[in-house]
Design a protein around this motif. Structure first.
Motif, short mmCIF file in Angstrom:
data_model
loop_
_atom_site.label_atom_id
_atom_site.label_comp_id
_atom_site.label_asym_id
_atom_site.label_seq_id
_atom_site.Cartn_x
_atom_site.Cartn_y
_atom_site.Cartn_z
N MET A 57 -2.55 -10.98 -8.46
CA MET A 57 -4.15 -10.87 -8.86
C MET A 57 -5.05 -9.66 -8.38
N ASN A 58 -5.50 -8.86 -9.24
CA ASN A 58 -6.39 -8.63 -9.50
C ASN A 58 -7.90 -8.38 -8.74
N ASP A 118 -10.56 -7.35 -11.55
CA ASP A 118 -10.22 -7.13 -12.51
C ASP A 118 -10.69 -8.60 -13.24
N SER A 151 -10.50 -9.40 -16.27
CA SER A 151 -8.92 -10.11 -16.81
C SER A 151 -7.80 -10.81 -16.52
N THR A 152 -7.54 -10.12 -14.95
CA THR A 152 -6.96 -11.09 -14.28
C THR A 152 -6.64 -12.04 -13.56
N TRP A 153 -8.01 -12.52 -14.05
CA TRP A 153 -9.51 -13.84 -13.81
C TRP A 153 -8.79 -14.39 -14.70
N SER A 154 -9.62 -14.04 -16.36
CA SER A 154 -9.39 -14.73 -17.30
C SER A 154 -8.48 -15.16 -18.11
N ASP A 155 -7.09 -14.30 -17.11
CA ASP A 155 -5.24 -15.05 -17.75
C ASP A 155 -4.91 -15.83 -17.56
N LYS A 156 -5.54 -16.37 -16.00
CA LYS A 156 -5.09 -17.27 -15.51
C LYS A 156 -6.08 -18.53 -15.38
N TYR A 196 -15.84 -18.49 -11.15
CA TYR A 196 -14.89 -18.90 -11.58
C TYR A 196 -14.10 -20.18 -10.97
#
Length: 156
Positions: free
Chosen positions: A1-2, A5, A7-12, A45
């Motif tokens: 996970m970046n 970034d 988007s890597t947070w919101s994707d997960k 988050y």
């Protein structure tokens, strides 16, 4: 996970959905500015009262060999510069970074400016940091060999 970034947070994860984040020897691979950015994303988050338990090499630990290992530019791979250390934090810089992102910071294990080691009681059930006075077999007894600067950064 970046960590920097979004988007890597919101994707997960959904915002406000995490109770805890454990980061052992991660933040030293980010610049100070990237560390603030990552902390701000973590803040989004985490649930209220959620926390980051963060451990990094301690810039105030008074051991020349240790400081040579944790210095900026190493360890890591020359083929992958992002794998090397980009900052060596002390309790002041790490606290400032998380406070800038909105956290309240509790120091757990750290060295002060004079190299004196301080440890507050903490429970591994809330996140084990292997490279610590409490859990690392290299640090048992009177001699510290490889301590970490450890904080809990709490979302208020």
């Amino acid at each position: 996970m970046n960590l920097i970034d979004g988007s890597t947070w919101s994707d997960k994860f959904d915002k406000g959905s995490l109770r805890a984040i454990l980061a052992e020897h991660v933040w030293e691979h980010l610049t100070y500015e990237e560390g603030v950015k990552a902390a701000k994303l973590c803040y989004q988050y985490l649930k209220p009262s959620g926390y980051i338990r963060c451990a990094v090499p301690d810039g105030f630990f008074p051991d020349e060999e240790y400081q040579n290992i944790v210095k900026v530019g190493g360890p890591g791979s020359f083929d992958h510069p992002a794998a090397s250390h980009r900052i060596v934090h002390n309790y002041r810089t790490l606290t400032s970074m998380f406070e800038t992102a909105g956290f309240e910071v509790n120091l757990i294990e750290y060295c002060d400016e004079d190299g004196n080691f301080h440890a507050h009681d903490w429970d591994g059930k809330n996140g084990v940091i292997f490279r610590s006075k409490k859990f690392d077999p290299r640090n048992q007894g009177d001699k510290l060999a490889f301590p970490s600067l450890i904080v809990d950064a709490i979302k208020r």
